[in-house]
Scaffold this active site. Sequence first.
Site, PDB file in Angstrom:
ATOM      1  N   GLY A  46      45.177   6.742 -76.178  1.00  0.00           N
ATOM      2  CA  GLY A  46      46.208   6.824 -75.469  1.00  0.00           C
ATOM      3  C   GLY A  46      47.202   8.469 -75.273  1.00  0.00           C
ATOM      4  O   GLY A  46      47.285   9.078 -76.211  1.00  0.00           O
ATOM      5  N   GLN A  51      54.630  13.171 -74.537  1.00  0.00           N
ATOM      6  CA  GLN A  51      53.778  14.104 -76.030  1.00  0.00           C
ATOM      7  C   GLN A  51      53.358  15.542 -75.124  1.00  0.00           C
ATOM      8  O   GLN A  51      53.615  16.318 -75.830  1.00  0.00           O
ATOM      9  CB  GLN A  51      52.611  13.081 -76.944  1.00  0.00           C
ATOM     10  CG  GLN A  51      53.228  12.117 -76.955  1.00  0.00           C
ATOM     11  CD  GLN A  51      51.968  11.059 -77.292  1.00  0.00           C
ATOM     12  OE1 GLN A  51      51.271  10.527 -76.727  1.00  0.00           O
ATOM     13  NE2 GLN A  51      51.192  11.449 -78.566  1.00  0.00           N
ATOM     14  N   CYS A  91      48.933   9.359 -84.356  1.00  0.00           N
ATOM     15  CA  CYS A  91      49.179   9.657 -83.510  1.00  0.00           C
ATOM     16  C   CYS A  91      48.765  11.799 -83.254  1.00  0.00           C
ATOM     17  O   CYS A  91      49.220  12.076 -84.030  1.00  0.00           O
ATOM     18  CB  CYS A  91      50.854   9.505 -83.358  1.00  0.00           C
ATOM     19  SG  CYS A  91      52.201  10.388 -82.079  1.00  0.00           S
ATOM     20  N   LEU A  92      48.648  11.655 -82.035  1.00  0.00           N
ATOM     21  CA  LEU A  92      48.275  13.200 -82.079  1.00  0.00           C
ATOM     22  C   LEU A  92      49.691  14.185 -81.772  1.00  0.00           C
ATOM     23  O   LEU A  92      49.668  15.106 -82.389  1.00  0.00           O
ATOM     24  CB  LEU A  92      47.874  13.035 -79.750  1.00  0.00           C
ATOM     25  CG  LEU A  92      46.009  12.418 -79.503  1.00  0.00           C
ATOM     26  CD1 LEU A  92      45.814  12.602 -78.270  1.00  0.00           C
ATOM     27  CD2 LEU A  92      45.193  12.972 -80.748  1.00  0.00           C
ATOM     28  N   HIS A 133      52.788   1.919 -78.487  1.00  0.00           N
ATOM     29  CA  HIS A 133      52.807   2.662 -79.246  1.00  0.00           C
ATOM     30  C   HIS A 133      53.072   3.983 -78.134  1.00  0.00           C
ATOM     31  O   HIS A 133      54.087   4.530 -78.535  1.00  0.00           O
ATOM     32  CB  HIS A 133      51.682   3.277 -80.163  1.00  0.00           C
ATOM     33  CG  HIS A 133      51.717   5.158 -80.445  1.00  0.00           C
ATOM     34  ND1 HIS A 133      51.186   5.197 -81.622  1.00  0.00           N
ATOM     35  CD2 HIS A 133      51.094   6.257 -79.416  1.00  0.00           C
ATOM     36  CE1 HIS A 133      51.879   6.387 -82.266  1.00  0.00           C
ATOM     37  NE2 HIS A 133      51.050   6.650 -81.293  1.00  0.00           N
ATOM     38  N   GLU A 134      52.526   3.820 -76.718  1.00  0.00           N
ATOM     39  CA  GLU A 134      52.672   4.773 -76.121  1.00  0.00           C
ATOM     40  C   GLU A 134      54.112   4.400 -75.223  1.00  0.00           C
ATOM     41  O   GLU A 134      55.180   5.769 -74.696  1.00  0.00           O
ATOM     42  CB  GLU A 134      51.750   4.886 -74.916  1.00  0.00           C
ATOM     43  CG  GLU A 134      50.102   5.075 -75.805  1.00  0.00           C
ATOM     44  CD  GLU A 134      49.852   6.114 -76.006  1.00  0.00           C
ATOM     45  OE1 GLU A 134      51.164   7.259 -76.140  1.00  0.00           O
ATOM     46  OE2 GLU A 134      48.945   6.476 -76.992  1.00  0.00           O
ATOM     47  N   HIS A 137      57.344   5.786 -77.272  1.00  0.00           N
ATOM     48  CA  HIS A 137      56.738   7.711 -77.087  1.00  0.00           C
ATOM     49  C   HIS A 137      57.974   7.502 -75.812  1.00  0.00           C
ATOM     50  O   HIS A 137      58.721   8.315 -76.248  1.00  0.00           O
ATOM     51  CB  HIS A 137      55.615   7.979 -76.608  1.00  0.00           C
ATOM     52  CG  HIS A 137      55.211   7.925 -77.441  1.00  0.00           C
ATOM     53  ND1 HIS A 137      54.836   9.378 -78.636  1.00  0.00           N
ATOM     54  CD2 HIS A 137      53.357   8.159 -77.865  1.00  0.00           C
ATOM     55  CE1 HIS A 137      53.846  10.110 -79.763  1.00  0.00           C
ATOM     56  NE2 HIS A 137      53.185   8.868 -79.492  1.00  0.00           N
TER      57      HIS A 137
HETATM   58  O1  K1U Z   1      50.407   8.736 -79.027  1.00  0.00           O
HETATM   59  C1  K1U Z   1      49.008   8.851 -79.458  1.00  0.00           C
HETATM   60  O2  K1U Z   1      49.278   9.651 -79.800  1.00  0.00           O
HETATM   61  C2  K1U Z   1      47.796   8.406 -79.234  1.00  0.00           C
HETATM   62  C3  K1U Z   1      47.301   7.781 -80.238  1.00  0.00           C
HETATM   63  C4  K1U Z   1      47.199   6.275 -79.598  1.00  0.00           C
HETATM   64  C5  K1U Z   1      47.756   5.756 -80.648  1.00  0.00           C
HETATM   65  C6  K1U Z   1      45.605   5.067 -81.920  1.00  0.00           C
HETATM   66  C7  K1U Z   1      45.735   4.142 -82.521  1.00  0.00           C
HETATM   67  C8  K1U Z   1      46.622   3.224 -82.708  1.00  0.00           C
HETATM   68  C9  K1U Z   1      48.047   3.818 -81.967  1.00  0.00           C
HETATM   69  C10 K1U Z   1      48.097   4.529 -80.944  1.00  0.00           C
HETATM   70  C11 K1U Z   1      45.705   8.646 -80.420  1.00  0.00           C
HETATM   71  O3  K1U Z   1      45.030   8.152 -79.459  1.00  0.00           O
HETATM   72  S1  K1U Z   1      45.313   8.944 -82.258  1.00  0.00           S
HETATM   73  C12 K1U Z   1      43.911   8.800 -82.378  1.00  0.00           C
HETATM   74  C13 K1U Z   1      43.473   8.241 -82.360  1.00  0.00           C
HETATM   75  O4  K1U Z   1      43.075   6.886 -82.612  1.00  0.00           O
HETATM   76  C14 K1U Z   1      41.280   7.483 -81.793  1.00  0.00           C
HETATM   77  C15 K1U Z   1      41.007   9.227 -81.497  1.00  0.00           C
HETATM   78  C16 K1U Z   1      39.367   9.197 -81.356  1.00  0.00           C
HETATM   79  C17 K1U Z   1      38.947   7.556 -81.265  1.00  0.00           C
HETATM   80  C18 K1U Z   1      39.190   6.496 -81.814  1.00  0.00           C
HETATM   81  C19 K1U Z   1      40.555   6.505 -82.220  1.00  0.00           C
HETATM   82 ZN    ZN Z   2      51.748   8.667 -80.245  1.00  0.00          ZN
END
Ligand code: K1U
Ligand code: ZN
Length: 194
Positions: A46, A51, A91-92, A133-134, A137
């Site tokens: 996401g 972000q 979270c990225l 979560h998004e 943000h």
């Molecule tokens: O919002 C963001 O920073 C993105 C975030 C979204 C998220 C992940 C997990 C739970 C809630 C929200 C991410 O994508 S973090 C990376 C991640 O979880 C992931 C990356 C690659 C494959 C699978 C998961």
């Molecule tokens: Zn995030």
Amino acid sequence: MAQLSILEFPDPRLRTHAKPVRDFDAALQQLIADMFETMYAAPGIGLAATQVNIHKALLVMDTSQEKNQPHVYINPEIIARDGLEVSEEGCLSVPSVFEEVQRAARVRVRAQNVDGSPFERDLEGLEAVCLQHEIDHLAGKLFVDYLSSLKRDRIRRKLEKERRERAEGGAAAGAAAARAASEHSSGRAAARVI
Ligand code: K1U
Ligand code: ZN
């Protein structure tokens, strides 16, 4: 298409409240394409416009294993919630940190698509977690805000230290490269080899 740079906690710009999207134009389509490219490259499931320092109410998501189910939510709002579930989130904007957060287990979201047409969807599981979560943000909220202030401060200090070390490492590498280049151009490097 272009990859956008992602703001990292505790950058104050992550606390900005997004404004509604009013123009469903070519610039919006380009932003969405760039956000998907950024999210897939990260890699993430996401990404909210906040972000990438764009303070408009839109987010992209793809929670599929095959990365072939892209979804765009413009001006999203959760219109119903049901149940509670605790799950681990990342979270990225808070790299390498994973913590448990409690959220609604199922949500109904109302949003607009890229053409501005309204739609509603029911989400559960990872999609429901990610959407909440998004949407946080877009309101300037981060998943670390659900943690104790002690934990959040520890995470902030860890990320700031890592960023400092990266910057110092980069500066040291840059200085070494500049030294090597100047030795090379003055002929000293070649003299040593002979
Ligand atoms: O919002 C963001 O920073 C993105 C975030 C979204 C998220 C992940 C997990 C739970 C809630 C929200 C991410 O994508 S973090 C990376 C991640 O979880 C992931 C990356 C690659 C494959 C699978 C998961
Ligand atoms: Zn995030």
